[in-house]
Design a protein around this motif. Sequence first.
Motif, PDB file in Angstrom:
ATOM      1  N   ASP A  26       0.984  -1.185   0.017  1.00 25.24           N
ATOM      2  CA  ASP A  26       0.027   0.133   0.162  1.00 25.24           C
ATOM      3  C   ASP A  26       0.954   1.078  -0.004  1.00 25.24           C
ATOM      4  O   ASP A  26       1.315   1.944   0.990  1.00 25.24           O
ATOM      5  N   VAL A  27       1.153   1.758  -1.209  1.00 27.22           N
ATOM      6  CA  VAL A  27       2.292   2.691  -1.292  1.00 27.22           C
ATOM      7  C   VAL A  27       1.738   3.977  -0.693  1.00 27.22           C
ATOM      8  O   VAL A  27       2.300   4.682   0.013  1.00 27.22           O
ATOM      9  N   LEU A  28       0.344   4.241  -1.173  1.00 29.09           N
ATOM     10  CA  LEU A  28      -0.254   5.700  -0.607  1.00 29.09           C
ATOM     11  C   LEU A  28      -1.439   5.441   0.187  1.00 29.09           C
ATOM     12  O   LEU A  28      -2.452   5.159  -0.344  1.00 29.09           O
ATOM     13  N   ARG A  29      -1.206   5.402   1.494  1.00 30.07           N
ATOM     14  CA  ARG A  29       0.080   5.658   2.072  1.00 30.07           C
ATOM     15  C   ARG A  29       0.468   4.625   3.267  1.00 30.07           C
ATOM     16  O   ARG A  29       1.452   4.857   3.890  1.00 30.07           O
ATOM     17  N   ARG A  73     -11.397   8.233   4.116  1.00 29.79           N
ATOM     18  CA  ARG A  73     -11.677   9.397   3.098  1.00 29.79           C
ATOM     19  C   ARG A  73     -10.350  10.323   3.026  1.00 29.79           C
ATOM     20  O   ARG A  73     -10.470  11.533   3.008  1.00 29.79           O
ATOM     21  N   MET A  74      -9.400   9.821   3.330  1.00 35.02           N
ATOM     22  CA  MET A  74      -7.909  10.493   3.279  1.00 35.02           C
ATOM     23  C   MET A  74      -7.558  11.361   4.634  1.00 35.02           C
ATOM     24  O   MET A  74      -6.416  11.786   4.574  1.00 35.02           O
ATOM     25  N   VAL A  75      -8.626  11.570   5.151  1.00 35.71           N
ATOM     26  CA  VAL A  75      -8.165  12.737   6.378  1.00 35.71           C
ATOM     27  C   VAL A  75      -8.234  11.858   7.765  1.00 35.71           C
ATOM     28  O   VAL A  75      -8.776  10.706   8.143  1.00 35.71           O
ATOM     29  N   LYS A  76      -7.626  12.167   8.702  1.00 40.27           N
ATOM     30  CA  LYS A  76      -7.613  11.691   9.837  1.00 40.27           C
ATOM     31  C   LYS A  76      -9.058  11.623  10.712  1.00 40.27           C
ATOM     32  O   LYS A  76      -9.952  12.511  10.521  1.00 40.27           O
ATOM     33  N   ILE A  77      -9.097  10.383  11.139  1.00 35.36           N
ATOM     34  CA  ILE A  77     -10.268  10.067  12.121  1.00 35.36           C
ATOM     35  C   ILE A  77     -10.683  11.257  13.342  1.00 35.36           C
ATOM     36  O   ILE A  77      -9.623  11.307  13.978  1.00 35.36           O
ATOM     37  N   ASP A  78     -11.727  11.451  13.382  1.00 36.71           N
ATOM     38  CA  ASP A  78     -12.249  12.409  14.677  1.00 36.71           C
ATOM     39  C   ASP A  78     -11.906  11.700  15.899  1.00 36.71           C
ATOM     40  O   ASP A  78     -12.179  10.363  16.095  1.00 36.71           O
ATOM     41  N   GLY A  79     -11.033  12.381  16.730  1.00 30.58           N
ATOM     42  CA  GLY A  79     -10.783  11.888  17.988  1.00 30.58           C
ATOM     43  C   GLY A  79      -9.464  11.153  18.110  1.00 30.58           C
ATOM     44  O   GLY A  79      -8.982  10.649  19.335  1.00 30.58           O
ATOM     45  N   PHE A  80      -9.019  10.774  17.048  1.00 33.86           N
ATOM     46  CA  PHE A  80      -7.644  10.135  16.894  1.00 33.86           C
ATOM     47  C   PHE A  80      -6.416  10.932  16.975  1.00 33.86           C
ATOM     48  O   PHE A  80      -6.655  11.997  16.784  1.00 33.86           O
ATOM     49  N   THR A 104      -8.192   2.874   5.181  1.00 35.43           N
ATOM     50  CA  THR A 104      -9.230   2.676   4.328  1.00 35.43           C
ATOM     51  C   THR A 104      -9.068   1.169   3.464  1.00 35.43           C
ATOM     52  O   THR A 104      -9.826   0.523   3.357  1.00 35.43           O
ATOM     53  N   ASN A 105      -7.736   0.986   3.099  1.00 38.65           N
ATOM     54  CA  ASN A 105      -7.361   0.178   2.281  1.00 38.65           C
ATOM     55  C   ASN A 105      -6.116  -1.044   2.852  1.00 38.65           C
ATOM     56  O   ASN A 105      -6.447  -2.084   2.771  1.00 38.65           O
ATOM     57  N   GLY A 106      -5.051  -0.057   3.298  1.00 36.41           N
ATOM     58  CA  GLY A 106      -3.913  -1.094   3.644  1.00 36.41           C
ATOM     59  C   GLY A 106      -4.344  -2.222   4.874  1.00 36.41           C
ATOM     60  O   GLY A 106      -3.887  -3.243   4.678  1.00 36.41           O
ATOM     61  N   THR A 107      -5.007  -1.584   5.885  1.00 40.64           N
ATOM     62  CA  THR A 107      -4.992  -2.587   7.059  1.00 40.64           C
ATOM     63  C   THR A 107      -6.113  -3.695   6.429  1.00 40.64           C
ATOM     64  O   THR A 107      -6.233  -4.755   7.186  1.00 40.64           O
ATOM     65  N   MET A 108      -6.982  -3.484   5.830  1.00 39.66           N
ATOM     66  CA  MET A 108      -7.830  -4.458   5.132  1.00 39.66           C
ATOM     67  C   MET A 108      -7.185  -5.431   4.427  1.00 39.66           C
ATOM     68  O   MET A 108      -7.521  -6.705   4.672  1.00 39.66           O
ATOM     69  N   ALA A 109      -6.385  -5.024   3.732  1.00 39.37           N
ATOM     70  CA  ALA A 109      -5.569  -5.924   2.950  1.00 39.37           C
ATOM     71  C   ALA A 109      -4.899  -7.150   3.928  1.00 39.37           C
ATOM     72  O   ALA A 109      -4.425  -7.991   3.595  1.00 39.37           O
ATOM     73  N   LEU A 110      -4.095  -6.417   4.869  1.00 41.57           N
ATOM     74  CA  LEU A 110      -3.166  -7.206   5.906  1.00 41.57           C
ATOM     75  C   LEU A 110      -4.327  -8.126   6.374  1.00 41.57           C
ATOM     76  O   LEU A 110      -3.727  -9.380   6.716  1.00 41.57           O
ATOM     77  N   ALA A 111      -5.557  -7.856   6.893  1.00 42.84           N
ATOM     78  CA  ALA A 111      -6.426  -8.942   7.270  1.00 42.84           C
ATOM     79  C   ALA A 111      -6.369 -10.200   6.455  1.00 42.84           C
ATOM     80  O   ALA A 111      -6.641 -11.375   7.065  1.00 42.84           O
ATOM     81  N   ALA A 212      -4.555  16.986  -4.576  1.00 43.40           N
ATOM     82  CA  ALA A 212      -5.496  17.806  -4.836  1.00 43.40           C
ATOM     83  C   ALA A 212      -6.166  18.000  -3.488  1.00 43.40           C
ATOM     84  O   ALA A 212      -6.627  19.250  -3.014  1.00 43.40           O
ATOM     85  N   ALA A 213      -5.988  17.201  -2.558  1.00 44.01           N
ATOM     86  CA  ALA A 213      -6.712  17.389  -1.023  1.00 44.01           C
ATOM     87  C   ALA A 213      -5.474  17.980  -0.002  1.00 44.01           C
ATOM     88  O   ALA A 213      -5.939  17.958   1.120  1.00 44.01           O
TER      89      ALA A 213
END
Length: 249
Positions: A26-29, A73-80, A104-111, A212-213
């Motif tokens: 998961d290169v990004l990021r 959605r690319m941004v830090k989770i509230d409260g983290f 969103t992606n990387g930790t799902m793939a590890l599972a 862009a973000a």
Amino acid sequence: MRIDVLLGEAQVAPADVADRIVVVIDVLRAATTVAAALDAGARAVIPFETVDETASRAKAYARGEVQLAGERRMVKIDGFDLGNSPAEYTPASVDGRTILYTTTNGTMALAASHGARACYFAAFVNVTATVASVRSAIEHGGDVTIICAGHERHVALEDVVCAGRLVRGITAGVERVTRGDGARVAEMTERPFQGGVASVALEAGHARSLVAAGFERDVEMCLTLDRYDRSVRYHDRQLQLEPATRADH
């Protein structure tokens, strides 16, 4: 040896990873961020699939022992405490702490890697070290599966290019290699970028979305080859650094 690459669209089946050496990309990021966190002195990174699971696990620790980290959605989770920008992971923020982490992606793939003989989490920033670790792991035989995390169940160019670089390094000089079609696709995709991977930022849709973000610095860090000289191993549901291994190719 057989080497396969799953390009990021299909679900990973248990048979894809069972008793194999697995590399999740998961290169990004996410893989870049985990490498940065461990290099900065984090004790371990523990990945989770959901936000609720991450927050719940934190209750088992004293507050100063952990950092809650991740994005949606690319941004830090509230409260983290931390998001998913590798530059955030400095010694001041993570040294000596365990990072509870969801993306969103990387930790799902590890599972999806459970059942593997060994599993590594890789990106461009530690690609050479990962090649060395995999080559050491298969020295006495074994097959390899490379899983591209992709982006929301779609192929991500940067992951496929990184997979191609891994295939090229892992198979260099190895006799009797069988490449699956995914591995051949990854190798062909990587060829135009063998001189350098920075231009992936101009071609990859996810890279353009991050820029862009406002995450241009993240993209630059993630598209840097071999920033770190140690691979990241996923073992016992934790991500930790492996000792440096000399590449033999």
